[in-house]
Design an enzyme around this catalytic site. Structure first.
Site, PDB file in Angstrom:
ATOM      1  N   GLY A   1      96.025 -38.326  75.729  1.00 38.11           N
ATOM      2  CA  GLY A   1      95.550 -37.030  75.252  1.00 38.11           C
ATOM      3  C   GLY A   1      96.721 -36.075  75.163  1.00 38.11           C
ATOM      4  O   GLY A   1      97.758 -36.305  75.788  1.00 38.11           O
TER       5      GLY A   1
ATOM      6  N   CYS B   1      98.516 -43.306  79.630  1.00 44.68           N
ATOM      7  CA  CYS B   1      99.248 -42.061  79.342  1.00 44.68           C
ATOM      8  C   CYS B   1      98.572 -40.866  80.037  1.00 44.68           C
ATOM      9  O   CYS B   1      98.563 -40.793  81.250  1.00 44.68           O
ATOM     10  CB  CYS B   1      99.376 -41.878  77.833  1.00 44.68           C
ATOM     11  SG  CYS B   1     100.627 -40.670  77.414  1.00 44.68           S
ATOM     12  N   TYR B   2      97.944 -39.959  79.282  1.00 44.19           N
ATOM     13  CA  TYR B   2      97.276 -38.836  79.943  1.00 44.19           C
ATOM     14  C   TYR B   2      96.250 -39.343  80.950  1.00 44.19           C
ATOM     15  O   TYR B   2      96.062 -38.761  82.026  1.00 44.19           O
ATOM     16  CB  TYR B   2      96.580 -37.941  78.909  1.00 44.19           C
ATOM     17  CG  TYR B   2      95.929 -36.716  79.524  1.00 44.19           C
ATOM     18  CD1 TYR B   2      96.639 -35.535  79.665  1.00 44.19           C
ATOM     19  CD2 TYR B   2      94.615 -36.765  79.993  1.00 44.19           C
ATOM     20  CE1 TYR B   2      96.056 -34.417  80.253  1.00 44.19           C
ATOM     21  CE2 TYR B   2      94.016 -35.658  80.580  1.00 44.19           C
ATOM     22  CZ  TYR B   2      94.738 -34.490  80.703  1.00 44.19           C
ATOM     23  OH  TYR B   2      94.167 -33.390  81.293  1.00 44.19           O
TER      24      TYR B   2
ATOM     25  N   HIS C   1     101.465 -46.889  75.570  1.00 38.99           N
ATOM     26  CA  HIS C   1     100.207 -47.132  74.851  1.00 38.99           C
ATOM     27  C   HIS C   1     100.039 -48.626  74.539  1.00 38.99           C
ATOM     28  O   HIS C   1     100.578 -49.107  73.549  1.00 38.99           O
ATOM     29  CB  HIS C   1     100.178 -46.320  73.555  1.00 38.99           C
ATOM     30  CG  HIS C   1     100.000 -44.863  73.818  1.00 38.99           C
ATOM     31  ND1 HIS C   1      98.761 -44.285  73.968  1.00 38.99           N
ATOM     32  CD2 HIS C   1     100.900 -43.871  74.003  1.00 38.99           C
ATOM     33  CE1 HIS C   1      98.903 -43.006  74.225  1.00 38.99           C
ATOM     34  NE2 HIS C   1     100.194 -42.724  74.251  1.00 38.99           N
TER      35      HIS C   1
ATOM     36  N   GLU D   1      97.531 -50.058  73.386  1.00 34.20           N
ATOM     37  CA  GLU D   1      96.574 -50.295  72.298  1.00 34.20           C
ATOM     38  C   GLU D   1      97.230 -50.336  70.923  1.00 34.20           C
ATOM     39  O   GLU D   1      96.647 -50.869  69.981  1.00 34.20           O
ATOM     40  CB  GLU D   1      95.471 -49.216  72.322  1.00 34.20           C
ATOM     41  CG  GLU D   1      95.900 -47.797  71.962  1.00 34.20           C
ATOM     42  CD  GLU D   1      96.491 -47.002  73.132  1.00 34.20           C
ATOM     43  OE1 GLU D   1      96.984 -47.624  74.091  1.00 34.20           O
ATOM     44  OE2 GLU D   1      96.474 -45.768  73.068  1.00 34.20           O
TER      45      GLU D   1
ATOM     46  N   SER E   1      74.172 -50.148  48.240  1.00 34.29           N
ATOM     47  CA  SER E   1      75.132 -49.551  47.310  1.00 34.29           C
ATOM     48  C   SER E   1      76.093 -50.583  46.754  1.00 34.29           C
ATOM     49  O   SER E   1      76.831 -50.311  45.832  1.00 34.29           O
ATOM     50  CB  SER E   1      75.943 -48.481  48.042  1.00 34.29           C
ATOM     51  OG  SER E   1      76.838 -49.115  48.936  1.00 34.29           O
ATOM     52  N   GLY E   2      76.084 -51.773  47.353  1.00 32.61           N
ATOM     53  CA  GLY E   2      77.065 -52.767  46.935  1.00 32.61           C
ATOM     54  C   GLY E   2      78.233 -52.819  47.895  1.00 32.61           C
ATOM     55  O   GLY E   2      79.018 -53.754  47.881  1.00 32.61           O
TER      56      GLY E   2
ATOM     57  N   ASP F   1      78.965 -52.319  54.049  1.00 28.95           N
ATOM     58  CA  ASP F   1      78.129 -51.786  55.123  1.00 28.95           C
ATOM     59  C   ASP F   1      76.645 -51.787  54.764  1.00 28.95           C
ATOM     60  O   ASP F   1      75.823 -52.265  55.542  1.00 28.95           O
ATOM     61  CB  ASP F   1      78.571 -50.363  55.492  1.00 28.95           C
ATOM     62  CG  ASP F   1      80.031 -50.317  55.902  1.00 28.95           C
ATOM     63  OD1 ASP F   1      80.573 -51.393  56.234  1.00 28.95           O
ATOM     64  OD2 ASP F   1      80.625 -49.233  55.871  1.00 28.95           O
ATOM     65  N   SER F   2      76.330 -51.267  53.574  1.00 24.69           N
ATOM     66  CA  SER F   2      74.895 -51.215  53.247  1.00 24.69           C
ATOM     67  C   SER F   2      74.348 -52.625  53.040  1.00 24.69           C
ATOM     68  O   SER F   2      73.183 -52.887  53.332  1.00 24.69           O
ATOM     69  CB  SER F   2      74.641 -50.331  52.025  1.00 24.69           C
ATOM     70  OG  SER F   2      75.158 -50.911  50.862  1.00 24.69           O
TER      71      SER F   2
ATOM     72  N   LYS G   1      84.402 -52.015  61.439  1.00 22.15           N
ATOM     73  CA  LYS G   1      84.376 -52.713  60.145  1.00 22.15           C
ATOM     74  C   LYS G   1      84.562 -54.229  60.275  1.00 22.15           C
ATOM     75  O   LYS G   1      83.859 -55.014  59.638  1.00 22.15           O
ATOM     76  CB  LYS G   1      85.484 -52.142  59.260  1.00 22.15           C
ATOM     77  CG  LYS G   1      85.344 -52.479  57.808  1.00 22.15           C
ATOM     78  CD  LYS G   1      84.344 -51.555  57.198  1.00 22.15           C
ATOM     79  CE  LYS G   1      84.190 -51.720  55.721  1.00 22.15           C
ATOM     80  NZ  LYS G   1      83.305 -50.670  55.202  1.00 22.15           N
TER      81      LYS G   1
END
Ligand code: XMP
Length: 511
Positions: free
Chosen positions: A53, A80-81, A164, A166, A218-219, A222-223, A364
């Site tokens: 942070g 870190c923070y 970090h 990550e 929608s194509g 996700d949808s 995703k």
């Protein structure tokens, strides 16, 4: 299912921590550092990761570790923070460093057999540092600038790293997070596509009962995956509606309808609403207003469908976890909120559906893995992302049929050439590529004629999470081929430029 709670102290990397943990098939959720106890404990975490942070623990109003977390006796990893907050909370000392340390560094593990074994190169980004460890802690690693680059209290299972783990710039950093989650917290890696599907199906059934559910396909990935999940859960109770907004890419409508019907065997109603969308957009050039118009129209069109179907109570939305996190983060990722993402937050207030959002907690890559596990075709699952407001955000200036078809033709050439050269699709380096039509005309010469036509920009980016992105270093010959074809084959475009800005400071889309 075993899980880890990640507390966000305002880090730009908080989502990446969550992704790394999910990558080792452990469920985790991100919470604001000051989220209510009941909310955080509702996932029954096996441990906590505290993010970095921007603040200093001594500042007034600085984020701190809530008491119940320390009282839970669960393992904690502070990054870190997060490490500084842990030190401060347990009576150690944190002070400003002589120099802010930002960038690559090397650490040396001080004792063998810890989670730091695999790590030497790390990414640092801090102004403060630990000058005295809390009682019971020992130093686990040092770096040139930080004698306490990593610390730990093995008895309490509290650990802190100044760097970090990550980010990509810390090679093997993911190993550290895995070690913490699996070996220290003893979380079982059960978060697999199969278990995600099983859990979602149960949750959807519970939410909707015997009601009918409308899905907006929608194509996009996700949808499609959201609808596929709902279809798996409730079969014919689902009615999927595909709206041709007139703002789709070339052949998109046909491809999606075919893939959807063949692979899902679900009822699918195709609605041609292009006239409505394009006339609603007429004369509008303000990007935010254009987005709003499309977002509203979407819902209105569904309402009409819904009435025809005796008003189903539920509507499926392909909202994914980053949308949720970005829309609810108070201070973080302000840039992410600059645009109205119509799938979250932008729905008209009087909307009459209750939402079913089966991807609300998925990243995703998880959505794609679920899509594959559900048997959706590659052409759907590995489609590049396409914004909800469609081509309107790539047709700068006024959206007209003529300009849309120009844009669509140019875009199709780009996609065709990039796919052929292996720069798009499953496993390809380029994450997203498209053409933007600019409301700018410039002079050109074609044969013996002087032309005065519009310019198109090519946008192609590499990115892991779409929050930051770099422009793709596409081969010059490939770009030349695309530009040549666009200017030769598309009426009304006589100039092509390549967008070489990263995100930030630019965004991926132009509007
Ligand atoms: P930006 O332009 O914000 O885009 O850097 C990040 C990613 O999000 C997509 N995008 C959208 N997706 N609704 C969506 O569902 C939207 O309104 C929207 N706007 C941008 C964009 O294509 C990129 O992948």
């Amino acid at each position: 299912m075993d899980s880890i709670a990640i507390l966000d102290f305002g880090s730009q990397y908080a989502q990446i921590i969550a992704r790394r943990v999910r990558e080792v098939q452990i469920y985790c959720e991100l919470f604001a550092w000051d989220a209510p106890q009941e909310k955080i404990l509702s996932i029954q975490p096996k441990g906590f990761i505290l993010s970095g942070g921007p603040r200093s623990v001594y500042e007034e109003g600085a984020p701190y570790i809530q008491d119940f977390i320390l009282k839970s006796n669960l393992p904690i990893l502070g990054i870190c923070y997060g490490m500084q907050a842990l030190t401060y909370a347990l009576g150690g000392q944190v002070d400003p460093s002589a120099h802010r340390e930002y960038g690559p560094a090397e650490i040396q593990p001080l004792i063998p057999g810890t989670m730091l074994d695999a790590i030497s190169k790390v990414w640092m980004s801090h102004g403060d540092r630990i000058t005295r460890m809390p009682e019971g802690f020992i130093a686990l690693a040092k770096s040139g600038n930080s004698p306490l680059a990593a610390i730990g209290n093995f008895q309490r299972k509290y650990f802190g790293v100044q760097f970090h783990p990550e980010v990509h710039h810390t090679p093997n950093g993911a190993e550290l997070l895995k070690h913490f989650a699996i070996d220290i917290c003893e979380a079982k890696p059960e978060w697999t596509p199969a278990s995600i599907i099983e859990e979602s199906v149960a949750r959807i059934r519970e939410q909707v009962g015997n009601e009918r559910v409308l899905a907006a396909v929608s194509g996009g990935v996700d949808s499609s995956v959201a609808s596929a999940l709902v279809h798996k859960a409730i079969g014919d109770q689902l009615v999927a509606v595909f709206v041709d907004t007139g703002l789709l890419r070339k052949d998109e409508g046909a491809q999606v309808t075919a893939a959807f019907r063949e692979h899902l065997g679900a009822e699918l109603i195709a609605v041609d609403a292009s006239e409505e969308f394009i006339s609603a957009l007429q004369g509008e050039t303000d990007p935010e207003k254009k987005r709003k118009i499309v977002g509203e129209k979407f819902i209105r069109v569904f309402e009409v469908q819904a009435k025809k179907l005796e008003q189903p109570h539920f509507l499926v939305q392909g909202t994914i976890y980053p949308d949720v996190v970005e829309s609810s983060a108070p201070d973080r990722n302000k840039a992410e909120k600059i645009k109205t993402h119509h799938n979250v937050g932008g729905l008209p207030k009087d909307m009459q559906f209750e939402l079913v959002e089966p991807l609300r907690y998925l990243f995703k890559d998880e959505v794609r893995a679920v899509g594959e596990a559900l048997g959706l075709p590659e052409v759907l699952v590995w489609r590049q992302p396409f914004p909800g407001p469609g081509l309107t955000v790539r047709c700068l200036g006024e959206v007209t049929r003529e300009r849309l078809s120009r844009l669509r033709a140019a875009d199709a050439i780009l996609i065709e050439e990039l796919s052929k050269a292996g720069f798009l699709g499953k496993g390809a380096q380029t994450s997203q590529a498209f053409v933007v039509l600019l409301p700018v005309r410039s002079v050109g010469v074609m044969g013996d004629y002087r032309t005065y036509q519009e310019a198109a920009a090519i946008r192609a980016v590499t990115t892991e999470d779409f929050m930051t992105a770099d422009w793709a270093r596409l081969p010059h010959d490939l770009l030349a081929q695309v530009a040549n074809r666009i200017v030769n084959e598309v009426d009304g475009i006589n100039r092509v430029v390549y967008d070489i800005t990263s995100k930030p400071p630019a965004t991926i889309e132009w509007e």
